[in-house]
Design an enzyme around this catalytic site. Structure first.
Site, PDB file in Angstrom:
ATOM      1  N   ASN A  10      44.334  51.358  47.240  1.00  0.00           N
ATOM      2  CA  ASN A  10      44.162  50.607  45.981  1.00  0.00           C
ATOM      3  C   ASN A  10      43.054  49.680  46.411  1.00  0.00           C
ATOM      4  O   ASN A  10      43.235  48.673  47.087  1.00  0.00           O
ATOM      5  CB  ASN A  10      45.327  49.787  45.744  1.00  0.00           C
ATOM      6  CG  ASN A  10      45.273  49.002  44.656  1.00  0.00           C
ATOM      7  OD1 ASN A  10      43.985  48.677  44.087  1.00  0.00           O
ATOM      8  ND2 ASN A  10      46.068  48.242  43.637  1.00  0.00           N
ATOM      9  N   ARG A  92      43.522  54.677  43.615  1.00  0.00           N
ATOM     10  CA  ARG A  92      43.304  53.894  42.537  1.00  0.00           C
ATOM     11  C   ARG A  92      41.968  54.139  42.053  1.00  0.00           C
ATOM     12  O   ARG A  92      40.876  53.609  43.018  1.00  0.00           O
ATOM     13  CB  ARG A  92      43.729  52.559  42.603  1.00  0.00           C
ATOM     14  CG  ARG A  92      43.392  51.456  41.331  1.00  0.00           C
ATOM     15  CD  ARG A  92      43.717  50.258  41.328  1.00  0.00           C
ATOM     16  NE  ARG A  92      43.443  49.634  40.201  1.00  0.00           N
ATOM     17  CZ  ARG A  92      43.198  48.417  40.163  1.00  0.00           C
ATOM     18  NH1 ARG A  92      42.882  47.657  41.085  1.00  0.00           N
ATOM     19  NH2 ARG A  92      42.948  47.870  38.854  1.00  0.00           N
ATOM     20  N   HIS A 181      43.835  48.492  34.489  1.00  0.00           N
ATOM     21  CA  HIS A 181      45.268  48.375  34.606  1.00  0.00           C
ATOM     22  C   HIS A 181      46.336  49.240  34.365  1.00  0.00           C
ATOM     23  O   HIS A 181      47.561  48.738  33.998  1.00  0.00           O
ATOM     24  CB  HIS A 181      45.647  46.798  34.361  1.00  0.00           C
ATOM     25  CG  HIS A 181      45.022  45.541  35.147  1.00  0.00           C
ATOM     26  ND1 HIS A 181      44.420  44.632  34.353  1.00  0.00           N
ATOM     27  CD2 HIS A 181      44.433  45.597  36.273  1.00  0.00           C
ATOM     28  CE1 HIS A 181      43.745  43.823  35.281  1.00  0.00           C
ATOM     29  NE2 HIS A 181      43.800  44.385  36.490  1.00  0.00           N
ATOM     30  N   GLY A 211      47.034  38.914  37.084  1.00  0.00           N
ATOM     31  CA  GLY A 211      46.462  38.870  38.470  1.00  0.00           C
ATOM     32  C   GLY A 211      45.288  38.144  38.790  1.00  0.00           C
ATOM     33  O   GLY A 211      45.121  37.339  37.947  1.00  0.00           O
ATOM     34  N   ASN A 212      44.439  38.532  39.597  1.00  0.00           N
ATOM     35  CA  ASN A 212      43.071  37.895  39.601  1.00  0.00           C
ATOM     36  C   ASN A 212      42.395  38.517  38.412  1.00  0.00           C
ATOM     37  O   ASN A 212      41.686  37.600  37.723  1.00  0.00           O
ATOM     38  CB  ASN A 212      42.320  38.246  40.786  1.00  0.00           C
ATOM     39  CG  ASN A 212      41.398  37.105  41.599  1.00  0.00           C
ATOM     40  OD1 ASN A 212      41.388  36.372  40.757  1.00  0.00           O
ATOM     41  ND2 ASN A 212      41.029  37.197  42.563  1.00  0.00           N
ATOM     42  N   GLY A 213      42.252  39.685  38.222  1.00  0.00           N
ATOM     43  CA  GLY A 213      42.093  40.543  37.145  1.00  0.00           C
ATOM     44  C   GLY A 213      43.172  40.293  36.154  1.00  0.00           C
ATOM     45  O   GLY A 213      44.432  40.086  36.643  1.00  0.00           O
ATOM     46  N   ARG A 242      36.666  35.909  36.036  1.00  0.00           N
ATOM     47  CA  ARG A 242      35.836  36.376  34.827  1.00  0.00           C
ATOM     48  C   ARG A 242      36.225  35.687  33.671  1.00  0.00           C
ATOM     49  O   ARG A 242      37.302  35.102  33.387  1.00  0.00           O
ATOM     50  CB  ARG A 242      36.322  37.994  34.512  1.00  0.00           C
ATOM     51  CG  ARG A 242      35.901  38.680  35.624  1.00  0.00           C
ATOM     52  CD  ARG A 242      36.540  40.127  35.724  1.00  0.00           C
ATOM     53  NE  ARG A 242      37.073  40.279  37.106  1.00  0.00           N
ATOM     54  CZ  ARG A 242      38.207  41.495  37.112  1.00  0.00           C
ATOM     55  NH1 ARG A 242      38.428  42.080  36.152  1.00  0.00           N
ATOM     56  NH2 ARG A 242      38.774  41.808  38.230  1.00  0.00           N
ATOM     57  N   ASP A 283      42.928  30.293  42.242  1.00  0.00           N
ATOM     58  CA  ASP A 283      44.498  30.633  42.695  1.00  0.00           C
ATOM     59  C   ASP A 283      45.255  29.714  41.980  1.00  0.00           C
ATOM     60  O   ASP A 283      45.123  28.538  41.971  1.00  0.00           O
ATOM     61  CB  ASP A 283      44.512  30.333  44.312  1.00  0.00           C
ATOM     62  CG  ASP A 283      45.726  31.038  44.737  1.00  0.00           C
ATOM     63  OD1 ASP A 283      46.891  30.662  44.137  1.00  0.00           O
ATOM     64  OD2 ASP A 283      45.911  31.818  45.639  1.00  0.00           O
ATOM     65  N   GLY A 331      50.312  39.239  40.241  1.00  0.00           N
ATOM     66  CA  GLY A 331      50.317  37.829  40.895  1.00  0.00           C
ATOM     67  C   GLY A 331      50.861  36.490  40.396  1.00  0.00           C
ATOM     68  O   GLY A 331      51.920  35.799  40.682  1.00  0.00           O
ATOM     69  N   GLY A 333      51.791  36.448  36.794  1.00  0.00           N
ATOM     70  CA  GLY A 333      52.897  36.738  36.043  1.00  0.00           C
ATOM     71  C   GLY A 333      54.260  36.606  36.577  1.00  0.00           C
ATOM     72  O   GLY A 333      55.353  36.222  36.081  1.00  0.00           O
TER      73      GLY A 333
END
Ligand SMILES: Nc1ncnc2c1ncn2[C@@H]1O[C@H](COP(=O)(O)OP(=O)(O)O)[C@@H](O)[C@H]1O
Ligand SMILES: CC(=O)OP(=O)(O)O
Ligand SMILES: [Mg+2]
Length: 404
Positions: A10, A92, A181, A211-213, A242, A283, A331, A333
């Site tokens: 990934n 991925r 995703h 997550g980060n995205g 973003r 973060d 991450g 959620g």
């Protein structure tokens, strides 16, 4: 084909997550991560099945070097890529356009299409391509399978997938909502149905992959009917770096009045916006720590993040008409109780609520966090993109018979 193991890669813009999985029984023989690729302080963490993680830090120049470092770690455990046990390598791939609706064995034409899509996934597709090419060099005899983030979203109706711009222009440049995703949205919506003890075909789920995205999707009876990311992974929710949704005219304004170039604005919106742009941190753990310490900028960033999330929950409630569950994953959620609580707060009118005690429990598996007898289930459902990619990869190479 004799082997039963699948290596999953990934590759993200600056990281590679990997797992070596034995598909007979589903044991993870090794899992690991290379992060901060391209920096002086890249880090590799490798954990073999028996435990005893190994970690080192030092420069890893690019994804090619990263994958070679991963291969060396695996070889150190007697799990080298030269093993005859290896059946395939699953990758991925973030952008597959409209052509790839299923996992696909990579050949030159598939590589060329992934390359053609780089302009609409500039952070991701180049890394995915390098991962595939290096894996091909290391094991030219093995099938390399691409599993696309966009595949699950190809069921969206045109009313959700089309932007309201001139049809000829949009079609000429393939401008439409693709969504990303997808492997996670597919897996999590299925696991949510399982948690409810119902068939996926009978269940409507809003999946929040944070997550980060980050992206949201509306899944009706196992099929995606809308999702928040668009032509590229920039649209929709507020993310780590973003912006997500904004008036497209912001871009012309920054070009004309701010005298910024298209590339500068691209970098601004993809890398210097979202949570990091708003408060200097991306973060969620650090942001919550600052909020709890009374930091106003972190508080505003958190509030903007939650406001956008709530809007998507409401929008997808309307799209679906009937919602059986809202599932939090990835991450943020899976780990941030304050985000889950705040996202659902005030939505009692929709039948949505979180039980404070259940929400605070930390656990590994899928679990409900809504009060007993709630009209709509609220759940934490850990995603497992790597296992899903391995499963699809193995099924494909087995079905196609003698690909090796
Ligand atoms: N315990 C935690 N509490 C809150 N947020 C967390 C926690 N652990 C991880 N995160 C968040 O999850 C993010 C990473 O999520 P992940 O799904 O791994 O993203 P990606 O796949 O995009 O790298 C981190 O940036 C951080 O914001
Ligand atoms: C598509 C996308 O945004 O992926 P990631 O969350 O891994 O950056
Ligand atoms: Mg991710």
């Amino acid at each position: 084909m004799n082997g039963t193991r699948v290596l999953v890669l990934n590759s993200g813009s600056s990281s590679v997550k990997y797992q070596l999985i034995d598909m007979h029984g589903g044991d993870r023989l090794a899992v690991g991560l290379v992060e901060r690729i391209g920096e002086e302080t890249s880090r590799l963490k490798h954990t073999p099945a028996g435990g005893g993680s190994r970690e080192w830090s030092g420069p890893v120049a690019d994804h090619d070097a990263a994958l070679k470092a991963v291969a060396a770690e695996l070889a150190g455990d007697g799990l080298g890529l030269d093993s005859p046990e290896l059946a395939a390598i699953g990758h991925r791939v973030v952008h597959g356009g409209r052509r790839f609706t299923e996992p696909t064995v990579v050949d030159d034409a598939v590589l060329a299409e992934i390359e053609r899509l780089i302009p609409v996934a500039p952070l991701h597709n180049p890394a995915n391509l390098t991962g595939i090419r290096t894996a091909q060099q290391l094991r030219p005899d093995l099938p390399q399978v691409a599993v696309f983030d966009t595949a699950f979203h190809t069921t969206m109706p045109e009313s959700a997938a089309r932007y309201a711009i001139d049809v000829e222009t949009a079609d000429a440049h393939r401008v439409r909502r693709y969504g990303f995703h997808g492997t996670s949205h597919a897996y999590v919506s299925r696991e949510t149905a399982r948690l409810l003890g119902r068939a996926p075909e009978d269940v409507n789920v809003i999946v929040l992959h944070l997550g980060n995205g980050a992206s949201a999707s509306a899944v009706r009876g196992g099929r995606c009917v809308d999702t928040s990311m668009g032509l590229t992974p920039l649209e929709g929710l507020v993310m780590g770096t973003r912006s997500g949704d904004m008036d497209p005219a912001v871009i012309f304004h920054l070009m004309r009045v701010g005298e910024m170039s298209a590339d500068e604005i691209d970098t601004l919106l993809n890398k210097r916006s979202g949570l990091i742009g708003l408060c200097g941190d991306n973060d969620m753990r650090e942001i919550r720590r600052r909020v709890d310490a009374g930091d106003e900028r972190a508080r505003l960033a958190f509030d903007i993040y939650i406001h956008r999330l709530k809007k998507y929950i409401g929008a997808y409630y309307a799209v679906l008409g009937r919602v059986d569950a809202v599932a939090f994953t990835a991450g943020v959620g899976e780990n941030s109780a304050p985000v889950r609580e705040a996202a659902v707060a005030g939505l009692e009118g929709f039948g949505l609520a979180v039980d404070g005690e259940l929400n605070a429990v930390r656990g590994d598996g899928a679990r409900l966090i809504s009060p007993a007898h709630a009209r709509v289930a609220v759940a934490v459902v850990p995603t497992d993109e790597e296992m899903e990619i391995a499963t699809q990869t193995y099924a494909l190479v087995n079905d196609s018979g003698n690909l090796t």
